[in-house]
Motif scaffolding. Structure first.
Motif, short mmCIF file in Angstrom:
data_model
loop_
_atom_site.label_atom_id
_atom_site.label_comp_id
_atom_site.label_asym_id
_atom_site.label_seq_id
_atom_site.Cartn_x
_atom_site.Cartn_y
_atom_site.Cartn_z
N UNK A 353 0.84 -1.20 0.00
CA UNK A 353 0.00 0.00 0.00
C UNK A 353 0.87 1.25 0.00
N UNK A 354 1.82 1.31 0.93
CA UNK A 354 2.66 2.50 1.06
C UNK A 354 3.58 2.69 -0.14
N UNK A 355 4.15 1.58 -0.66
CA UNK A 355 5.09 1.70 -1.78
C UNK A 355 4.50 2.37 -3.00
N UNK A 356 3.38 1.88 -3.54
CA UNK A 356 2.78 2.56 -4.70
C UNK A 356 2.35 4.00 -4.41
N UNK A 357 1.88 4.27 -3.19
CA UNK A 357 1.49 5.65 -2.86
C UNK A 357 2.71 6.58 -2.85
N UNK A 358 3.83 6.09 -2.33
CA UNK A 358 5.05 6.91 -2.35
C UNK A 358 5.52 7.09 -3.79
N UNK A 359 5.45 6.03 -4.59
CA UNK A 359 5.81 6.15 -6.02
C UNK A 359 4.92 7.17 -6.71
N UNK A 360 3.63 7.19 -6.36
CA UNK A 360 2.71 8.17 -6.93
C UNK A 360 3.13 9.59 -6.58
N UNK A 361 3.61 9.79 -5.35
CA UNK A 361 4.10 11.12 -4.96
C UNK A 361 5.31 11.52 -5.81
N UNK A 362 6.20 10.57 -6.06
CA UNK A 362 7.35 10.86 -6.91
C UNK A 362 6.95 11.24 -8.32
N UNK A 363 5.96 10.55 -8.88
CA UNK A 363 5.48 10.87 -10.22
C UNK A 363 4.78 12.23 -10.23
N UNK A 480 2.18 12.80 -16.68
CA UNK A 480 2.78 12.41 -15.40
C UNK A 480 1.73 12.36 -14.29
N UNK A 481 0.75 13.26 -14.34
CA UNK A 481 -0.31 13.22 -13.33
C UNK A 481 -1.19 11.98 -13.50
N UNK A 482 -1.41 11.57 -14.74
CA UNK A 482 -2.17 10.33 -14.97
C UNK A 482 -1.40 9.14 -14.42
N UNK A 483 -0.08 9.11 -14.65
CA UNK A 483 0.71 8.00 -14.12
C UNK A 483 0.69 8.01 -12.59
N UNK A 484 0.73 9.20 -11.99
CA UNK A 484 0.67 9.29 -10.53
C UNK A 484 -0.66 8.75 -10.01
#
Length: 507
Positions: A353-363, A480-484
């Motif tokens: 859960x946390x990993x993809x959410x952090x990746x989304x913040x990076x994107x 990039x926002x869509x990928x996030x």
């Protein structure tokens, strides 16, 4: 490949392959290890360096945006659709034999890519490369698993993974340097000496097969390949023809029909299917594959379009664009063991859960980064956050996929997850290309046709209007926002669908 990151479950395929009964000397085992590393790294390097070279290739071959996307999509289409069939062929006909056939096809296609006179020949050659990779990649993993027994396998996987991390770090920089100092053609011709070395080393490997290997699921492979090809073509044609064009709608409809037919074929084939649908009865298996599709869609799309932004908006050279992505490989390479320990302590659900959410913040940070300003203040923090998110996600994703279906089906479960990661990258390039064009058209001011203006920006043509550059910057932000958003949905899927290990068995 997805780009700069290996699919999540390749180590799972190695671990799930039974060791062969043949006794080999330590020397032959080391040579086999070297052969499999070279073989799998060859395909992986190719997938990472081509992304960096795309702006130069588009400019040199005077290609439009849709044709340029097919340089990546042709490769990913054949690889993603046929990699499960390639693994079955290796088990059935001999892993070393299929490995060598895959290397031969990959090498011939690499030479054809390097000598391509136009974009059509390059795309066709890339498709043949993808077919070769669909054979050599699973065969190399199975060869490695069959060579080492349970006591030696962890050490062998550690060496394989370590070299893979170095490859991920060096590949984009090497590719960028070759593009800047030699030619984009050199990135394909680089495969030739690697292939010769891998072939020579593979001669020391013993042949192995799976006595319980099932027949090849050619009907399923053909159906999924045609379905994905039609959808990819339809999405890629939207910028030139429009979404409501009959040809576009027809292609999307045909693609959907063939994918539905693929599901029907797999359901009818049951255990003989290359993707047994019974695996999806496991909630964790369904959840991890949903997460993989969303997260690797986001990652594949971001890493396809980001080099265009760095080079066309930020003024980066190809070498600098490759180096800009170095933190992604380094953080994932050095942080994997820590992420695995974190997952072991707190359970995979939290990490997934946390990993993809952090990746989304990076994107999301990448979406708002000013690519024309300092790398260390703009791009680097975003890449670092994305890398942390991916690092937290991948180790528990691998272990959860394998544990979700039991030891008997761990190998096919890992293979399915890897195929989904590759298909996600394929769909991302096609779908986000349409998003890029729609956003660019919306923000473009002036009478120039949007498709021609976008092609001019991506190809780096001289005399481009400032309005077109600004529209591209806004369109890239939208992508990039869509990928996030997709990565964040992956985190939601992790929380909603993943159960603690053992919960399904106890249910």
């Amino acid at each position: 490949m997805v780009g700069f990151i290996r699919p999540p479950c390749e180590a799972g395929v190695i671990s799930a392959t039974p060791a062969a009964a043949a006794a080999l000397s330590q020397k032959r085992k080391r040579l086999t290890l070297a052969a499999t590393i070279l073989g799998s790294s060859m395909a992986f390097i190719d997938g990472s360096v081509v992304n960096i070279a795309l702006p130069a290739i588009q400019q040199a071959l005077h290609a439009d945006a849709a044709s340029t996307q097919w340089i990546v999509n042709a490769y990913l289409l054949l690889l993603g659709a046929l990699v499960l069939a390639g693994g079955s062929a290796a088990d059935l006909y001999g892993r070393r034999r299929i490995f060598l056939i895959g290397i031969a096809l990959f090498t011939i296609a690499s030479i054809a890519c390097g000598l391509s006179p136009d974009i059509t020949v390059l795309v066709v050659s890339r498709a043949v490369q993808g077919f070769g990779a669909a054979l050599l990649t699973p065969a190399s993993l199975a060869m490695l698993g069959a060579t080492f027994d349970a006591h030696e396998r962890s050490h062998a996987i550690g060496i394989w993974a370590g070299v893979g991390a170095l490859t991920a770090a060096a590949g984009p920089i090497l590719g960028g340097w070759l593009v800047d100092q030699v030619s984009w053609r050199a990135i394909f011709l680089l495969n030739v000496p690697l292939a010769i070395a891998a072939t020579g080393l593979a001669m020391f490997a013993s042949e192995s097969r799976d006595p319980q290997a099932k027949p090849l699921d050619w009907k399923g492979a053909a159906a999924v390949a045609i379905g994905l090809a039609a959808i990819t073509w339809g999405l890629g044609a939207i910028p030139a023809s429009g979404f409501y064009d009959r040809t576009v709608l027809g292609a999307l409809g045909v693609g959907a029909a063939f994918l539905i037919a693929f599901v029907a074929i797999e359901a009818r084939s049951r255990e003989r299917a290359m993707m047994p649908l019974a695996l999806y009865a496991s909630r964790n298996f369904s959840g991890t594959n949903t997460l993989t599709l969303l997260l690797y869609f986001a990652l594949g799309g971001a890493l396809y379009f980001l080099p265009f932004g760095l080079i066309r908006l930020g003024g980066y050279s190809a070498t600098e664009a490759g180096a800009a992505l170095l933190p992604l490989a380094l953080i994932m390479g050095f942080g994997a063991s820590f992420a695995g320990a974190l997952s072991d302590r707190f359970g995979p659900r939290l990490s997934l859960t946390a990993g993809p959410l952090i990746a989304a913040c990076g994107l999301a940070l990448l979406a708002f980064a000013d690519l024309g300003k300092s790398y260390w203040l703009g791009v680097f923090p975003a890449i670092g956050v994305l890398a942390v998110g991916m690092t937290i996600t991948v180790p528990p994703l691998t272990s959860t996929v394998m544990a979700s279906v039991g030891e008997t089906h761990a190998g096919i479960a890992s293979g399915v997850n890897n195929a989904i990661a590759r298909v996600a990258g394929l769909l991302a390039v096609a779908a986000l290309g349409a998003v890029l064009f729609a956003s660019f058209s919306h923000h473009l001011a002036g009478p120039e046709p949007a498709n021609a203006a976008l092609n001019a920006v991506l190809a780096g043509q001289a005399g481009i209007a400032e309005g077109a550059i600004s529209a591209f910057a806004r369109a890239l932000r939208t992508v990039m926002l869509v990928t996030a958003f997709c990565a964040a949905l992956g985190g939601v899927a992790g929380w909603w669908l993943i159960r603690p290990l053992g919960a399904e068995a106890a249910r």
